[in-house]
Motif scaffolding. Structure first.
Motif, PDB file in Angstrom:
ATOM      1  N   ARG A   1     -25.812 -22.023   3.183  1.00 10.72           N
ATOM      2  CA  ARG A   1     -26.935 -22.838   3.650  1.00 10.72           C
ATOM      3  C   ARG A   1     -27.337 -22.451   5.077  1.00 10.72           C
ATOM      4  NH1 ARG A   1     -28.069 -27.403   0.752  1.00 10.72           N
ATOM      5  NH2 ARG A   1     -26.730 -27.855  -1.035  1.00 10.72           N
ATOM      6  N   SER A   2     -26.332 -22.188   5.896  1.00 14.94           N
ATOM      7  CA  SER A   2     -26.619 -21.788   7.276  1.00 14.94           C
ATOM      8  C   SER A   2     -27.328 -20.442   7.326  1.00 14.94           C
ATOM      9  CB  SER A   2     -25.313 -21.726   8.077  1.00 14.94           C
ATOM     10  OG  SER A   2     -24.711 -23.005   8.142  1.00 14.94           O
ATOM     11  N   LEU A   3     -26.941 -19.530   6.426  1.00 10.78           N
ATOM     12  CA  LEU A   3     -27.612 -18.235   6.350  1.00 10.78           C
ATOM     13  C   LEU A   3     -29.090 -18.402   6.015  1.00 10.78           C
ATOM     14  CD1 LEU A   3     -25.153 -15.828   4.471  1.00 10.78           C
ATOM     15  CD2 LEU A   3     -25.979 -15.598   6.814  1.00 10.78           C
ATOM     16  N   ALA A   4     -29.379 -19.250   5.045  1.00  9.52           N
ATOM     17  CA  ALA A   4     -30.771 -19.476   4.654  1.00  9.52           C
ATOM     18  C   ALA A   4     -31.578 -20.009   5.834  1.00  9.52           C
ATOM     19  CB  ALA A   4     -30.831 -20.451   3.481  1.00  9.52           C
ATOM     20  N   LYS A   5     -30.975 -20.912   6.603  1.00 11.40           N
ATOM     21  CA  LYS A   5     -31.673 -21.470   7.756  1.00 11.40           C
ATOM     22  C   LYS A   5     -31.898 -20.409   8.833  1.00 11.40           C
ATOM     23  CE  LYS A   5     -31.606 -26.351   8.479  1.00 11.40           C
ATOM     24  NZ  LYS A   5     -30.902 -27.563   8.857  1.00 11.40           N
ATOM     25  N   LYS A   6     -30.890 -19.610   9.073  1.00  6.78           N
ATOM     26  CA  LYS A   6     -30.989 -18.586  10.116  1.00  6.78           C
ATOM     27  C   LYS A   6     -32.112 -17.596   9.820  1.00  6.78           C
ATOM     28  CE  LYS A   6     -28.526 -14.734  12.266  1.00  6.78           C
ATOM     29  NZ  LYS A   6     -27.262 -13.983  12.405  1.00  6.78           N
ATOM     30  N   TYR A   7     -32.253 -17.212   8.559  1.00  3.30           N
ATOM     31  CA  TYR A   7     -33.245 -16.200   8.198  1.00  3.30           C
ATOM     32  C   TYR A   7     -34.570 -16.801   7.731  1.00  3.30           C
ATOM     33  CZ  TYR A   7     -29.608 -12.751   8.762  1.00  3.30           C
ATOM     34  OH  TYR A   7     -28.634 -11.943   9.306  1.00  3.30           O
ATOM     35  N   GLY A   8     -34.714 -18.117   7.902  1.00  6.85           N
ATOM     36  CA  GLY A   8     -35.978 -18.765   7.566  1.00  6.85           C
ATOM     37  C   GLY A   8     -36.328 -18.695   6.094  1.00  6.85           C
ATOM     38  N   LYS A   9     -35.323 -18.770   5.235  1.00  3.52           N
ATOM     39  CA  LYS A   9     -35.535 -18.684   3.793  1.00  3.52           C
ATOM     40  C   LYS A   9     -35.415 -20.066   3.151  1.00  3.52           C
ATOM     41  CE  LYS A   9     -35.310 -14.034   3.713  1.00  3.52           C
ATOM     42  NZ  LYS A   9     -36.418 -13.145   3.305  1.00  3.52           N
ATOM     43  N   GLY A  10     -36.263 -20.314   2.167  1.00  5.48           N
ATOM     44  CA  GLY A  10     -36.098 -21.517   1.371  1.00  5.48           C
ATOM     45  C   GLY A  10     -34.864 -21.364   0.499  1.00  5.48           C
ATOM     46  N   LEU A  11     -34.082 -22.432   0.375  1.00  5.50           N
ATOM     47  CA  LEU A  11     -32.852 -22.362  -0.408  1.00  5.50           C
ATOM     48  C   LEU A  11     -33.051 -23.073  -1.741  1.00  5.50           C
ATOM     49  CD1 LEU A  11     -29.889 -21.340  -0.200  1.00  5.50           C
ATOM     50  CD2 LEU A  11     -29.271 -23.685   0.396  1.00  5.50           C
TER      51      LEU A  11
ATOM     52  N   LEU B   1     -38.130 -18.712 -10.758  1.00  2.23           N
ATOM     53  CA  LEU B   1     -39.131 -19.460  -9.994  1.00  2.23           C
ATOM     54  C   LEU B   1     -39.048 -19.216  -8.483  1.00  2.23           C
ATOM     55  CD1 LEU B   1     -39.053 -22.901 -11.839  1.00  2.23           C
ATOM     56  CD2 LEU B   1     -40.906 -21.236 -11.861  1.00  2.23           C
ATOM     57  N   ALA B   2     -37.905 -18.759  -8.001  1.00  2.00           N
ATOM     58  CA  ALA B   2     -37.746 -18.560  -6.562  1.00  2.00           C
ATOM     59  C   ALA B   2     -38.674 -17.458  -6.054  1.00  2.00           C
ATOM     60  CB  ALA B   2     -36.293 -18.212  -6.241  1.00  2.00           C
ATOM     61  N   ASP B   3     -39.204 -17.675  -4.867  1.00  2.05           N
ATOM     62  CA  ASP B   3     -40.076 -16.681  -4.248  1.00  2.05           C
ATOM     63  C   ASP B   3     -39.240 -15.498  -3.755  1.00  2.05           C
ATOM     64  OD1 ASP B   3     -41.312 -15.816  -1.311  1.00  2.05           O
ATOM     65  OD2 ASP B   3     -42.813 -16.056  -2.889  1.00  2.05           O
ATOM     66  N   LYS B   4     -39.650 -14.291  -4.130  1.00  2.00           N
ATOM     67  CA  LYS B   4     -38.860 -13.101  -3.828  1.00  2.00           C
ATOM     68  C   LYS B   4     -38.705 -12.872  -2.332  1.00  2.00           C
ATOM     69  CE  LYS B   4     -38.604  -8.117  -4.618  1.00  2.00           C
ATOM     70  NZ  LYS B   4     -39.219  -6.939  -5.259  1.00  2.00           N
ATOM     71  N   GLU B   5     -39.750 -13.051  -1.584  1.00  3.09           N
ATOM     72  CA  GLU B   5     -39.733 -12.704  -0.167  1.00  3.09           C
ATOM     73  C   GLU B   5     -39.151 -13.795   0.715  1.00  3.09           C
ATOM     74  OE1 GLU B   5     -40.478  -9.719   0.790  1.00  3.09           O
ATOM     75  OE2 GLU B   5     -41.073  -9.124  -1.237  1.00  3.09           O
ATOM     76  N   ASN B   6     -39.344 -15.045   0.318  1.00  2.00           N
ATOM     77  CA  ASN B   6     -39.071 -16.145   1.248  1.00  2.00           C
ATOM     78  C   ASN B   6     -38.007 -17.122   0.782  1.00  2.00           C
ATOM     79  OD1 ASN B   6     -41.247 -15.333   3.057  1.00  2.00           O
ATOM     80  ND2 ASN B   6     -42.613 -16.025   1.420  1.00  2.00           N
ATOM     81  N   SER B   7     -37.144 -16.697  -0.128  1.00  2.18           N
ATOM     82  CA  SER B   7     -36.154 -17.647  -0.621  1.00  2.18           C
ATOM     83  C   SER B   7     -34.825 -16.967  -0.932  1.00  2.18           C
ATOM     84  CB  SER B   7     -36.666 -18.361  -1.873  1.00  2.18           C
ATOM     85  OG  SER B   7     -36.832 -17.435  -2.929  1.00  2.18           O
ATOM     86  N   ILE B   8     -33.784 -17.796  -0.963  1.00  2.00           N
ATOM     87  CA  ILE B   8     -32.449 -17.401  -1.410  1.00  2.00           C
ATOM     88  C   ILE B   8     -32.039 -18.381  -2.499  1.00  2.00           C
ATOM     89  CG2 ILE B   8     -30.005 -17.240  -0.780  1.00  2.00           C
ATOM     90  CD1 ILE B   8     -30.866 -16.484   2.037  1.00  2.00           C
ATOM     91  N   VAL B   9     -31.512 -17.856  -3.587  1.00  2.00           N
ATOM     92  CA  VAL B   9     -31.002 -18.710  -4.662  1.00  2.00           C
ATOM     93  C   VAL B   9     -29.505 -18.889  -4.461  1.00  2.00           C
ATOM     94  CG1 VAL B   9     -30.623 -18.945  -7.147  1.00  2.00           C
ATOM     95  CG2 VAL B   9     -32.771 -17.994  -6.288  1.00  2.00           C
ATOM     96  N   LEU B  10     -29.037 -20.127  -4.545  1.00  2.49           N
ATOM     97  CA  LEU B  10     -27.614 -20.425  -4.390  1.00  2.49           C
ATOM     98  C   LEU B  10     -27.060 -20.942  -5.714  1.00  2.49           C
ATOM     99  CD1 LEU B  10     -25.039 -20.812  -2.712  1.00  2.49           C
ATOM    100  CD2 LEU B  10     -25.912 -23.061  -2.027  1.00  2.49           C
TER     101      LEU B  10
END
Length: 723
Positions: free
Chosen positions: A288-298, A322-331
């Motif tokens: 979760r912290s990684l997603a926040k650091k890189y400005g990605k939707g989780l 459904l996740a956006d390729k450029e702006n998201s991370i799937v967990l």
């Protein structure tokens, strides 16, 4: 390819009661008319003429069909028995096959075409919207959507179920649908076969094969298309909330690993990243912290309420799509059962290996997978991860770092002394999240009462540890070394010299590539384990305790893996690796009766050779060890029962203060203490605990001396006891 002869088995030919021309929706009527027309324009016209006629009677209605017959074949309707044929539902049996075919291909076909043109302007907003959402969620093709629509109607439409589930042909049968489904649905053969064999319908568990080897739509999908679930499918499969308060710097992740993750998360290509390790080590928080650091939707995949594995796979499939390729991370959290596809006699996999391998290779997103165990992940699956890293329990130094950082953010970094913070970090085996929550919850400020704040912090951490771990780790036993002393211990080597050697080893550069192996042996309670922890305290190192229960496994090869993991963990955390009960680790290889005993000992010795650090073994049974391995130990120290002077030393340091009036020992009492044989430090600890349950005013020196004598009463070789 099997023959596509359209003749259906007799069991499919059953009579169906003709109902009124009633459909639940325009969508149902339109699709049913399409299916009917497609079959009439195929070889089914010859093989299933009567079945198609009955199908038409139901779709168009009896009155419409009689009117069509009357206009083209008036002589049939003028027959005196015509009404009887209608009443008996035997009309198709009394009209020639040639006539039925002409009627179907000309009059009926024209009537069906008229109806379909009318449907062009008719809409069913809800079902069309849901079909569109389904297509987007699972990336379905036009061909796949036609297949979904058919099996949905077969599940919900009585007309479709009757005629296309048996009366004309049983299209629910896998073999029938594979051979003739493209004809029914009006699809290209190649696209149809590709969708059935390789498409997303089965991968996403939208349709499935039942126990009777038939295809059917899954219950959740039928419910969704019927309007029984929320229209927005995202609520079904994932969440997008990310309220993580920790920063990446709060975690004890090696700098090299952070550099690799930085490269992967900034890339434009597909990434599968694996975080594995024991529960409570911060894997999810770090993701979760990684997603926040890189400005990605989780996009966090939900765990289905049904606890059905197929529902879990479908949620993963939908979320990644459904996740956006450029702006998201799937967990994908708690992915143990999804990733552990390796089958063995000890583990029954729920995931098909080909499914997970193909999935890992086919998506184009950035996915972080989290699992507590990795040993059953098939090697072919492990190779498909871009990067994998193990998370271990935080050690004392790391907890101290996180605690100081959080206090610094509050502006009260100097509020507690280093000794107080060290005590907290030594006592409570909590993760970074527990520390952050404790500091945030208590809202400590510079004007907060220090004693009260310490008590509150300890209470929060204690309860967090209990809630997340269930029990305190073996290394986290609370120890106080302020009053501890090696004076009085009866050992074969001078412990001060040993400690001095260890201190030199720890600071001299030329010792960094060497290992120090130490063997402590002697009867129980002589202070072996306590000395290891004292040594760790002096050197400022964590003690990583490994008992037989932590290492030994009934699964083939797992014991060796656990040994290697223990050495790796100690190396990584710069801890003292401590194997208690060494006789259960170093089996005598010459007298071994099982092959695993030999491999167990060999693995330990191999790891000791390559290890760069301090490793200590302790045993009560020297004869039970592999004596050929003893040369590997640079220090072999026997811990013996206390000497008379040692008895008195430990009495004065541990028990004397329990006497409330401070009464000094008499000469007789001193002599009695010195006279007790085979006393160990452990005996003094037991008596001290006994006294803690008694009224302090009742405790006397005589009482404690008698208690010590009682502790050694049944030890071998004791002749004189107490007074």
């Amino acid at each position: 390819m099997p023959s596509r002869h359209p003749i259906m088995p007799r069991r499919f030919r059953r009579r169906t009661v003709r109902s009124k021309n009633t459909f639940n929706s325009y969508f149902e009527e339109k699709k049913t008319c399409e299916y009917l027309r497609n079959l009439m324009h195929s070889r089914f016209l010859n093989s299933e003429t009567e079945g198609l006629f009955n199908f038409t009677m139901t779709v168009l209605g009896q009155e419409t069909m009689i009117d069509l017959i009357r206009r083209r074949y008036p002589e049939i309707t003028e027959d005196k028995k015509f009404d009887d044929w209608i009443e008996e539902e035997s009309l198709e049996c009394n009209i020639s096959a040639k006539t039925l075919k002409e009627l179907l291909t000309e009059d009926v076909d024209r009537e069906i075409s008229i109806r379909l043109r009318k449907f062009a302007d008719c809409t069913e907003p809800d079902i069309e919207m849901r079909l569109s959402a389904l297509q987007k969620t699972f990336d379905l093709t036009h061909t796949e959507m036609e297949i979904v629509s058919f099996f949905y109607l077969k599940d919900t439409s009585q007309i479709t179920a009757d005629f296309l589930g048996g009366a004309v042909a049983d299209f629910g049968s896998i073999s029938v649908f594979r051979n003739y489904g493209d004809i029914l649905l009006g699809l290209g053969r190649d696209d149809f076969l590709d969708s059935v064999a390789k498409g997303n319908l089965f991968k996403a568990e939208i349709i499935e094969k039942n126990r009777d080897n038939e295809i059917e739509i899954t219950a959740w999908c039928a419910d969704y298309l019927s309007g029984l679930c929320e229209a927005d499918l995202s609520h079904e499969f994932f969440t997008k909330d990310n309220d993580e308060a920790l920063m990446v710097s709060d975690f004890d992740v090696p700098e090299d690993n952070l550099m690799v993750l930085d490269t992967l998360l900034k890339s434009n290509s597909r990434q599968n990243i694996l975080f594995y390790g024991a529960a409570g080590t911060g894997k999810t928080s770090f993701a979760r912290s990684l997603a926040k650091k890189y400005g990605k939707g989780l996009f966090t995949v939900k765990t289905p309420e049904t606890d059905e594995h197929k529902d879990r796979l479908r949620a993963i499939f939908a979320t990644v799509n459904l996740a956006d390729k450029e702006n998201s991370i799937v967990l994908v959290d708690e992915a143990d059962e999804v990733l552990n596809s390796h089958k063995s006699f000890s583990f029954e996999s729920k995931t098909n290996k080909s499914w997970i391998n193909q999935f890992l290779e086919s998506h184009e997103k950035k996915v972080i997978w989290i699992t507590n165990r990795s040993e059953w992940i098939d090697p072919s699956t492990m190779r498909r991860f871009s990067f994998s890293t193990e998370f271990r329990k935080l050690n004392r130094k790391t907890r101290l770092k996180v605690l100081q950082y959080e206090l610094g953010k509050k502006g009260v970094k100097e509020y507690f002394t280093e000794a107080e913070l060290n005590e907290i970090c030594t006592t409570y085996n909590v993760d970074a999240g527990g520390i952050v929550n404790a500091i945030s919850t208590l809202n400590i400020a510079s004007d907060t009462d220090k004693e009260a704040a310490l008590r509150k912090v300890k209470a929060v951490l204690k309860n967090h540890e209990k809630a997340t771990g269930g029990k305190r780790g073996g290394n986290m036993k609370e120890r106080e070394f302020d009053s501890y002393s090696i004076e009085g211990l009866n050992t074969s080597l001078n412990l001060k010299d040993v400690i001095s050697a260890m201190q030199g080893y720890d600071v001299q550069p030329n010792t960094k590539n060497l290992s120090i192996a130490m063997l402590l042996y002697g009867m129980p309670g002589t202070g072996k384990s306590e000395f290891v922890y004292y040594l760790g305290n002096v050197l400022g190192k964590e003690v990583l305790l490994k008992r037989a229960s932590d290492i030994q496994s009934c699964w083939v090869g797992m014991t060796e893996k656990n040994i290697a993991s223990a050495f790796a963990e100690a190396q990584e955390t710069n801890s003292i690796l401590f194997f208690d009960e060494a006789d259960t680790f170093l089996f005598p290889r010459k007298s071994a009766q099982r092959s695993w005993e030999i491999s167990f000992t060999n693995e330990l010795l191999t790891q000791m050779e390559s290890y760069k650090g301090i490793v200590v073994f302790a045993t009560n049974d020297m004869e039970g060890l592999d004596h050929a391995s003893l040369r590997r130990f640079k220090f072999k120290i026997e811990f013996r029962p206390l000497t008379p002077e040692g008895n008195l030393n430990f009495y004065n340091s541990l028990l004397k203060g329990a006497v409330q009036d401070g009464k000094e020992l008499s000469e007789e009492e001193i002599a009695a203490i010195r006279r007790i044989k085979n006393l160990t430090p452990g005996d003094f600890a037991v008596v001290k605990d006994q006294m803690s349950f008694m009224e302090t005013s009742a405790i006397t020196h005589r009482m404690m001396i008698e208690a010590l004598a009682n502790e050694v009463r049944y030890k071998k070789g004791v002749k004189e006891l107490g007074f």
